[in-house]
Structure formats: structure tokens, C-alpha cells
Design a protein around this motif. Structure first.
Motif, PDB file in Angstrom:
ATOM      1  N   GLN A 256       0.851  -1.201   0.000  1.00 42.08           N
ATOM      2  CA  GLN A 256       0.000   0.000   0.000  1.00 42.08           C
ATOM      3  C   GLN A 256       0.886   1.251   0.000  1.00 42.08           C
ATOM      4  O   GLN A 256       1.093   1.854   1.041  1.00 42.08           O
ATOM      5  CB  GLN A 256      -0.931   0.006   1.220  1.00 42.08           C
ATOM      6  N   PHE A 257       1.415   1.631  -1.144  1.00 49.60           N
ATOM      7  CA  PHE A 257       2.336   2.767  -1.201  1.00 49.60           C
ATOM      8  C   PHE A 257       1.575   4.051  -1.540  1.00 49.60           C
ATOM      9  O   PHE A 257       0.799   4.078  -2.501  1.00 49.60           O
ATOM     10  CB  PHE A 257       3.429   2.520  -2.234  1.00 49.60           C
ATOM     11  N   VAL A 258       1.839   5.116  -0.751  1.00 55.34           N
ATOM     12  CA  VAL A 258       1.079   6.352  -0.955  1.00 55.34           C
ATOM     13  C   VAL A 258       1.598   7.160  -2.154  1.00 55.34           C
ATOM     14  O   VAL A 258       0.876   7.959  -2.733  1.00 55.34           O
ATOM     15  CB  VAL A 258       1.107   7.252   0.307  1.00 55.34           C
ATOM     16  N   ASP A 259       2.869   6.968  -2.500  1.00 58.79           N
ATOM     17  CA  ASP A 259       3.436   7.693  -3.642  1.00 58.79           C
ATOM     18  C   ASP A 259       4.656   6.923  -4.159  1.00 58.79           C
ATOM     19  O   ASP A 259       4.957   5.836  -3.663  1.00 58.79           O
ATOM     20  CB  ASP A 259       3.799   9.143  -3.263  1.00 58.79           C
ATOM     21  N   ASN A 260       5.366   7.516  -5.106  1.00 53.36           N
ATOM     22  CA  ASN A 260       6.503   6.801  -5.707  1.00 53.36           C
ATOM     23  C   ASN A 260       7.761   6.836  -4.850  1.00 53.36           C
ATOM     24  O   ASN A 260       8.714   6.100  -5.117  1.00 53.36           O
ATOM     25  CB  ASN A 260       6.797   7.380  -7.094  1.00 53.36           C
ATOM     26  N   LEU A 261       7.776   7.696  -3.849  1.00 53.76           N
ATOM     27  CA  LEU A 261       8.918   7.741  -2.932  1.00 53.76           C
ATOM     28  C   LEU A 261       8.809   6.638  -1.869  1.00 53.76           C
ATOM     29  O   LEU A 261       9.834   6.127  -1.388  1.00 53.76           O
ATOM     30  CB  LEU A 261       8.981   9.124  -2.264  1.00 53.76           C
ATOM     31  N   ALA A 262       7.587   6.272  -1.515  1.00 51.51           N
ATOM     32  CA  ALA A 262       7.361   5.344  -0.395  1.00 51.51           C
ATOM     33  C   ALA A 262       8.089   3.998  -0.556  1.00 51.51           C
ATOM     34  O   ALA A 262       8.707   3.520   0.409  1.00 51.51           O
ATOM     35  CB  ALA A 262       5.868   5.132  -0.184  1.00 51.51           C
ATOM     36  N   PRO A 263       8.074   3.364  -1.737  1.00 53.65           N
ATOM     37  CA  PRO A 263       8.812   2.101  -1.852  1.00 53.65           C
ATOM     38  C   PRO A 263      10.315   2.298  -1.613  1.00 53.65           C
ATOM     39  O   PRO A 263      10.961   1.425  -1.020  1.00 53.65           O
ATOM     40  CB  PRO A 263       8.559   1.658  -3.305  1.00 53.65           C
ATOM     41  N   LEU A 264      10.843   3.432  -2.060  1.00 52.31           N
ATOM     42  CA  LEU A 264      12.285   3.671  -1.886  1.00 52.31           C
ATOM     43  C   LEU A 264      12.632   3.770  -0.407  1.00 52.31           C
ATOM     44  O   LEU A 264      13.656   3.238   0.047  1.00 52.31           O
ATOM     45  CB  LEU A 264      12.713   4.957  -2.609  1.00 52.31           C
ATOM     46  N   GLN A 265      11.763   4.452   0.350  1.00 49.18           N
ATOM     47  CA  GLN A 265      12.011   4.579   1.789  1.00 49.18           C
ATOM     48  C   GLN A 265      11.850   3.229   2.488  1.00 49.18           C
ATOM     49  O   GLN A 265      12.648   2.874   3.361  1.00 49.18           O
ATOM     50  CB  GLN A 265      11.076   5.632   2.382  1.00 49.18           C
TER      51      GLN A 265
ATOM     52  N   SER B  94      19.833   4.547  -0.315  1.00 52.14           N
ATOM     53  CA  SER B  94      19.825   5.937   0.128  1.00 52.14           C
ATOM     54  C   SER B  94      19.895   6.888  -1.073  1.00 52.14           C
ATOM     55  O   SER B  94      19.218   7.920  -1.122  1.00 52.14           O
ATOM     56  CB  SER B  94      21.018   6.137   1.066  1.00 52.14           C
ATOM     57  N   LYS B  95      20.694   6.514  -2.069  1.00 53.09           N
ATOM     58  CA  LYS B  95      20.828   7.376  -3.257  1.00 53.09           C
ATOM     59  C   LYS B  95      19.527   7.420  -4.067  1.00 53.09           C
ATOM     60  O   LYS B  95      19.173   8.463  -4.621  1.00 53.09           O
ATOM     61  CB  LYS B  95      21.987   6.896  -4.135  1.00 53.09           C
ATOM     62  N   LEU B  96      18.829   6.302  -4.139  1.00 58.74           N
ATOM     63  CA  LEU B  96      17.533   6.297  -4.837  1.00 58.74           C
ATOM     64  C   LEU B  96      16.601   7.336  -4.204  1.00 58.74           C
ATOM     65  O   LEU B  96      15.895   8.067  -4.903  1.00 58.74           O
ATOM     66  CB  LEU B  96      16.891   4.906  -4.753  1.00 58.74           C
ATOM     67  N   ILE B  97      16.625   7.417  -2.878  1.00 60.39           N
ATOM     68  CA  ILE B  97      15.760   8.374  -2.173  1.00 60.39           C
ATOM     69  C   ILE B  97      16.205   9.807  -2.457  1.00 60.39           C
ATOM     70  O   ILE B  97      15.398  10.662  -2.829  1.00 60.39           O
ATOM     71  CB  ILE B  97      15.789   8.105  -0.653  1.00 60.39           C
ATOM     72  N   SER B  98      17.510  10.068  -2.286  1.00 60.41           N
ATOM     73  CA  SER B  98      17.962  11.461  -2.454  1.00 60.41           C
ATOM     74  C   SER B  98      17.797  11.914  -3.903  1.00 60.41           C
ATOM     75  O   SER B  98      17.436  13.067  -4.161  1.00 60.41           O
ATOM     76  CB  SER B  98      19.396  11.648  -1.960  1.00 60.41           C
ATOM     77  N   ASP B  99      18.009  11.017  -4.862  1.00 61.83           N
ATOM     78  CA  ASP B  99      17.807  11.392  -6.270  1.00 61.83           C
ATOM     79  C   ASP B  99      16.359  11.776  -6.533  1.00 61.83           C
ATOM     80  O   ASP B  99      16.080  12.773  -7.211  1.00 61.83           O
ATOM     81  CB  ASP B  99      18.193  10.231  -7.201  1.00 61.83           C
TER      82      ASP B  99
ATOM     83  N   LYS C  97      14.179  12.820  -4.351  1.00 63.36           N
ATOM     84  CA  LYS C  97      13.844  14.060  -3.639  1.00 63.36           C
ATOM     85  C   LYS C  97      14.413  15.277  -4.369  1.00 63.36           C
ATOM     86  O   LYS C  97      13.782  16.325  -4.458  1.00 63.36           O
ATOM     87  CB  LYS C  97      14.395  14.020  -2.211  1.00 63.36           C
ATOM     88  N   LEU C  98      15.622  15.126  -4.912  1.00 63.57           N
ATOM     89  CA  LEU C  98      16.280  16.267  -5.566  1.00 63.57           C
ATOM     90  C   LEU C  98      15.743  16.521  -6.972  1.00 63.57           C
ATOM     91  O   LEU C  98      15.572  17.670  -7.386  1.00 63.57           O
ATOM     92  CB  LEU C  98      17.795  16.010  -5.665  1.00 63.57           C
ATOM     93  N   PHE C  99      15.497  15.437  -7.705  1.00 63.41           N
ATOM     94  CA  PHE C  99      15.213  15.588  -9.140  1.00 63.41           C
ATOM     95  C   PHE C  99      13.852  15.026  -9.546  1.00 63.41           C
ATOM     96  O   PHE C  99      13.569  14.885 -10.737  1.00 63.41           O
ATOM     97  CB  PHE C  99      16.292  14.867  -9.963  1.00 63.41           C
ATOM     98  N   GLY C 100      13.016  14.693  -8.564  1.00 65.45           N
ATOM     99  CA  GLY C 100      11.795  13.941  -8.874  1.00 65.45           C
ATOM    100  C   GLY C 100      10.624  14.755  -9.383  1.00 65.45           C
ATOM    101  O   GLY C 100       9.498  14.303  -9.256  1.00 65.45           O
ATOM    102  N   ASP C 101      10.865  15.963  -9.945  1.00 61.96           N
ATOM    103  CA  ASP C 101       9.748  16.618 -10.631  1.00 61.96           C
ATOM    104  C   ASP C 101       9.476  15.827 -11.915  1.00 61.96           C
ATOM    105  O   ASP C 101      10.198  14.871 -12.223  1.00 61.96           O
ATOM    106  CB  ASP C 101      10.056  18.093 -10.927  1.00 61.96           C
ATOM    107  N   SER C 102       8.493  16.201 -12.695  1.00 63.69           N
ATOM    108  CA  SER C 102       8.094  15.297 -13.778  1.00 63.69           C
ATOM    109  C   SER C 102       9.200  15.064 -14.808  1.00 63.69           C
ATOM    110  O   SER C 102       9.444  13.938 -15.233  1.00 63.69           O
ATOM    111  CB  SER C 102       6.816  15.785 -14.440  1.00 63.69           C
TER     112      SER C 102
END
Ligand code: OFO
Length: 171
Positions: free
Chosen positions: A79-88, A135-140, A142-147
């Protein structure tokens, strides 16, 4: 033969590694369904690596004359709320696996099981690498995850190639 405590812990670790593969397949499904095929591919490869880890430990147990006992796998929570959630969730999972490997190592130290310590050395290094990647998947994102950035990151992850673990002997 190995001490029964080590045998039990390694058997549990086999199940944890297979569960890792199962979990990462669930991540891959999430991204596939979200239209992010690069991330989906990246986690398919990760699932393959986790299966390899399970097989390496299984092989070690067999080669040491121990009984392999496969455990039950739970269904992953998807049950992931967004595309960042699996990375975390992936980063948290890697910390959990690192702690699990460290516990087996600590038991091997206590038992003077130098053979298992040497076997686990590869896993210690692998976990350091996997924590860094997670960790890099998350920071990438967060930094570049606009469309536009997400589109580029997805393309980048689609290029990940599978490589068998360096300690895995070709069949
Ligand atoms: Fe099996 O390497 Fe991470 O979890």
C-alpha cells in the motif's frame, strides 16, 4: 558441520533473502503500474540479486553438511502512498537485513566459527553497498523527482544490468 545456532540463523536468513526478493518484486509491480518502467526494471534486478543471496547461503549450508529448512514467506505490504514510499521502505528493509547479517556474524564470532565469518564477509560488504544504493535512490528522487527529472531518472534506472554476485560460482 556448523553449530546448530548458526545453522538456524542461516536458514532464517535464506527466508529473509527470499522475502527481500518478494518485496522488491512488489516494488517493481508498483512502478510498472505507475508507468515507471525504469524503476520497475531496477527492482526486478534487485529481486534477482536477493534470490542469489538466498541461494548462496543455501549452498553454504549444503556444502557444510547442514540441513536446509525453507521457511514461510509473508506477502509484502504494497500500500504505497506515492513513488517515494517504496524507496524509503527499501532503505528501511536494507537496514533490517544488515542488522540480521551482523547478528549472525556476532554469533559466529562468539562460537569461533571462522569459516562462517569468512563466508559472511562478502555479505557485510554487499549490505554496505545496498544501503548506499537505497539511500541514493531516495535522495535522487527528492532532488530531481519533478516530472521531467523523474523521466530522466527512470531512463537511467532502466539501464541497470544484472551481474551475478562475485562469489557465486557459475553452474
Ligand atoms: Fe540480500 O542484500 Fe540486501 O537485502
Amino acid at each position: 558441520m556448523l553449530d546448530q545456532r548458526i545453522t538456524d540463523l542461516l536458514n532464517e536468513q535464506v527466508a529473509k533473502e527470499f522475502y527481500s526478493a518478494y518485496l522488491y518484486l512488489a516494488f517493481s509491480d508498483h512502478y510498472e503500474e505507475a508507468g515507471l518502467k525504469g524503476y520497475a526494471h531496477w527492482y526486478e534486478i534487485q529481486a534477482q540479486e536477493e534470490r542469489d543471496h538466498a541461494l548462496l547461503i543455501r549452498r553454504y549450508l549444503h556444502d557444510a553438511g547442514c540441513t536446509v529448512t525453507l521457511g514461510t514467506l509473508a506477502a509484502p505490504d504494497v500500500q504505497f502512498v506515492d513513488n517515494l514510499a517504496p524507496l524509503q521502505a527499501g532503505y528501511d528493509h536494507e537496514l533490517y537485513i544488515t542488522a540480521s547479517i551482523n547478528d549472525i556474524y556476532a554469533t559466529a564470532v562468539e562460537l569461533h566459527d571462522f569459516r562462517t565469518m569468512q563466508f559472511l564477509d562478502w555479505f557485510v560488504g554487499e549490505q554496505a553497498e545496498e544501503e548506499m544504493n537505497a539511500s541514493k535512490l531516495i535522495s535522487d528522487m527528492k532532488l530531481f523527482g519533478d516530472s521531467r527529472g523523474l523521466y530522466e531518472l527512470d531512463r537511467e534506472y532502466s539501464a541497470r544490468a544484472y551481474a551475478a554476485p562475485s562469489i557465486m560460482v557459475a553452474p
